[in-house]
Design a protein around this motif. Sequence first.
Motif, PDB file in Angstrom:
ATOM      1  N   UNK A 104      59.979   2.957 101.217  1.00  0.00           N
ATOM      2  CA  UNK A 104      61.324   3.279 100.755  1.00  0.00           C
ATOM      3  C   UNK A 104      62.339   3.042 101.860  1.00  0.00           C
ATOM      4  N   UNK A 105      63.603   3.118 101.456  1.00  0.00           N
ATOM      5  CA  UNK A 105      64.699   3.065 102.425  1.00  0.00           C
ATOM      6  C   UNK A 105      65.498   4.357 102.312  1.00  0.00           C
ATOM      7  N   UNK A 106      65.988   4.854 103.426  1.00  0.00           N
ATOM      8  CA  UNK A 106      66.882   6.009 103.372  1.00  0.00           C
ATOM      9  C   UNK A 106      68.186   5.577 102.711  1.00  0.00           C
ATOM     10  N   UNK A 107      68.948   6.544 102.234  1.00  0.00           N
ATOM     11  CA  UNK A 107      70.173   6.223 101.497  1.00  0.00           C
ATOM     12  C   UNK A 107      71.153   5.426 102.343  1.00  0.00           C
ATOM     13  N   UNK A 108      71.314   5.777 103.626  1.00  0.00           N
ATOM     14  CA  UNK A 108      72.301   5.057 104.437  1.00  0.00           C
ATOM     15  C   UNK A 108      71.841   3.628 104.734  1.00  0.00           C
ATOM     16  N   UNK A 109      70.528   3.404 104.847  1.00  0.00           N
ATOM     17  CA  UNK A 109      70.031   2.030 105.051  1.00  0.00           C
ATOM     18  C   UNK A 109      70.174   1.212 103.773  1.00  0.00           C
ATOM     19  N   UNK A 110      69.965   1.868 102.634  1.00  0.00           N
ATOM     20  CA  UNK A 110      70.106   1.156 101.357  1.00  0.00           C
ATOM     21  C   UNK A 110      71.555   0.716 101.147  1.00  0.00           C
ATOM     22  N   UNK A 111      72.497   1.595 101.457  1.00  0.00           N
ATOM     23  CA  UNK A 111      73.912   1.243 101.329  1.00  0.00           C
ATOM     24  C   UNK A 111      74.284   0.122 102.304  1.00  0.00           C
ATOM     25  N   UNK A 112      73.716   0.161 103.510  1.00  0.00           N
ATOM     26  CA  UNK A 112      73.949  -0.893 104.489  1.00  0.00           C
ATOM     27  C   UNK A 112      73.398  -2.224 103.991  1.00  0.00           C
ATOM     28  N   UNK A 113      72.242  -2.163 103.341  1.00  0.00           N
ATOM     29  CA  UNK A 113      71.619  -3.361 102.778  1.00  0.00           C
ATOM     30  C   UNK A 113      72.483  -3.982 101.694  1.00  0.00           C
ATOM     31  N   UNK A 114      73.008  -3.154 100.803  1.00  0.00           N
ATOM     32  CA  UNK A 114      73.878  -3.661  99.741  1.00  0.00           C
ATOM     33  C   UNK A 114      75.115  -4.335 100.335  1.00  0.00           C
ATOM     34  N   UNK A 115      75.671  -3.731 101.383  1.00  0.00           N
ATOM     35  CA  UNK A 115      76.842  -4.328 102.040  1.00  0.00           C
ATOM     36  C   UNK A 115      76.492  -5.688 102.630  1.00  0.00           C
ATOM     37  N   UNK A 116      75.285  -5.807 103.201  1.00  0.00           N
ATOM     38  CA  UNK A 116      74.865  -7.059 103.831  1.00  0.00           C
ATOM     39  C   UNK A 116      74.694  -8.205 102.833  1.00  0.00           C
ATOM     40  N   UNK A 117      74.388  -7.874 101.576  1.00  0.00           N
ATOM     41  CA  UNK A 117      74.218  -8.929 100.564  1.00  0.00           C
ATOM     42  C   UNK A 117      75.434  -8.999  99.629  1.00  0.00           C
ATOM     43  N   UNK A 118      76.503  -8.278  99.997  1.00  0.00           N
ATOM     44  CA  UNK A 118      77.776  -8.327  99.256  1.00  0.00           C
ATOM     45  C   UNK A 118      77.635  -7.862  97.804  1.00  0.00           C
ATOM     46  N   UNK A 119      76.940  -6.749  97.629  1.00  0.00           N
ATOM     47  CA  UNK A 119      76.769  -6.150  96.303  1.00  0.00           C
ATOM     48  C   UNK A 119      77.261  -4.705  96.374  1.00  0.00           C
ATOM     49  N   UNK A 120      78.127  -4.295  95.466  1.00  0.00           N
ATOM     50  CA  UNK A 120      78.617  -2.919  95.452  1.00  0.00           C
ATOM     51  C   UNK A 120      77.580  -2.014  94.801  1.00  0.00           C
ATOM     52  N   UNK A 121      77.680  -0.733  95.076  1.00  0.00           N
ATOM     53  CA  UNK A 121      76.757   0.231  94.489  1.00  0.00           C
ATOM     54  C   UNK A 121      76.915   0.262  92.975  1.00  0.00           C
ATOM     55  N   UNK A 122      78.140   0.034  92.474  1.00  0.00           N
ATOM     56  CA  UNK A 122      78.382   0.012  91.029  1.00  0.00           C
ATOM     57  C   UNK A 122      77.683  -1.189  90.396  1.00  0.00           C
ATOM     58  N   UNK A 123      77.766  -2.344  91.067  1.00  0.00           N
ATOM     59  CA  UNK A 123      77.090  -3.539  90.559  1.00  0.00           C
ATOM     60  C   UNK A 123      75.583  -3.333  90.519  1.00  0.00           C
ATOM     61  N   UNK A 124      75.051  -2.727  91.583  1.00  0.00           N
ATOM     62  CA  UNK A 124      73.604  -2.496  91.621  1.00  0.00           C
ATOM     63  C   UNK A 124      73.183  -1.548  90.497  1.00  0.00           C
ATOM     64  N   UNK A 125      73.959  -0.484  90.296  1.00  0.00           N
ATOM     65  CA  UNK A 125      73.620   0.477  89.248  1.00  0.00           C
ATOM     66  C   UNK A 125      73.635  -0.191  87.874  1.00  0.00           C
ATOM     67  N   UNK A 126      74.655  -1.015  87.618  1.00  0.00           N
ATOM     68  CA  UNK A 126      74.730  -1.703  86.323  1.00  0.00           C
ATOM     69  C   UNK A 126      73.548  -2.651  86.135  1.00  0.00           C
ATOM     70  N   UNK A 127      73.194  -3.384  87.191  1.00  0.00           N
ATOM     71  CA  UNK A 127      72.065  -4.300  87.120  1.00  0.00           C
ATOM     72  C   UNK A 127      70.775  -3.517  86.904  1.00  0.00           C
ATOM     73  N   UNK A 128      70.655  -2.380  87.571  1.00  0.00           N
ATOM     74  CA  UNK A 128      69.472  -1.529  87.452  1.00  0.00           C
ATOM     75  C   UNK A 128      69.325  -1.013  86.015  1.00  0.00           C
ATOM     76  N   UNK A 129      70.426  -0.505  85.451  1.00  0.00           N
ATOM     77  CA  UNK A 129      70.382   0.031  84.092  1.00  0.00           C
ATOM     78  C   UNK A 129      70.044  -1.060  83.074  1.00  0.00           C
ATOM     79  N   UNK A 130      70.632  -2.252  83.245  1.00  0.00           N
ATOM     80  CA  UNK A 130      70.333  -3.352  82.333  1.00  0.00           C
ATOM     81  C   UNK A 130      68.878  -3.793  82.441  1.00  0.00           C
ATOM     82  N   UNK A 131      68.348  -3.761  83.661  1.00  0.00           N
ATOM     83  CA  UNK A 131      66.955  -4.148  83.870  1.00  0.00           C
ATOM     84  C   UNK A 131      66.011  -3.149  83.214  1.00  0.00           C
TER      85      UNK A 131
END
Length: 297
Positions: free
Chosen positions: A50-77
Amino acid sequence: MSKSKDYTINPMLGIILKKLRKSKGCTLKEAAGSSFSSAHLSNFEHGKTELSSHLFLELLKNINVSIIEFQRYYENSLTSYNSNQVSNEDISSAHLTGNITKLNNVLSILESNSELDGSKHCKLEIIRIRAIISSINPSRVLPKEDIYQLKSYLLQLEEWGRYDISLLGQCCTNFDLGSLAILTDHMLNPCQSTITLESNQHILVQTVLNIMAFFIENKQYERANRLINYLKNIKVGEHYMLEKLIFIYNSAKLDYKLGDKSALKVLEKCENILEFCGCFDNANVLSKEITTFKNEK
């Protein structure tokens, strides 16, 4: 940190992250950056760690994906992988078109899931679907217990998030007018920070428009006018063209109800614009209402 015996890593997070990373053309090294190793990220993507929450948020920033975009993609998946998952898009579409058969199916799935999921969210979702069905078919009265639970939940909120705002907007017709006025004022409390977030502004405008229309329908003209002034003050952006058009429609509807019969031309113009833009479901809703006004003459 100790984990319970029943604890398992959710592999979907890593699977979805990998898809998004690759879609952005990022290598493991580029996505991990200086925050953690490529090997650690690879293990996360394969459900091994797993990743800690702050590392996960850092990861999303590094790939230019917002937390809202990830959540929407997650829910659709989740919806595509699990037939018992229901998307918000399906619910909104069924609500707009009055598809009670679809909503009954959604309700059945949620009630079935509730036997395993006793969370507050699951209970609220069941009430939400029942409330939407009741707004379409008034004979399906929302139980008083559901209304009480919904009202109690909303009144205890100190910060209204996207879900809460949407919840009030979709359930507003099930409250008595006094309770709805109190809940609306509570939602629009300027001391909050979440309602000013850009990601929440769109759904906030939609909810205010829904409540405004309900107030006008029930001859609560002063309350409706207060919401009109609220939307004027926050200056709804031009990128919310549908909402701006519905705002113009609701404002003209209030003028018509107050005796300005020339406002009917504005109502018809709004309908024509929606038809021109191909928004036929929305145009049909307006058309039915305008026809009712004409028959009242």
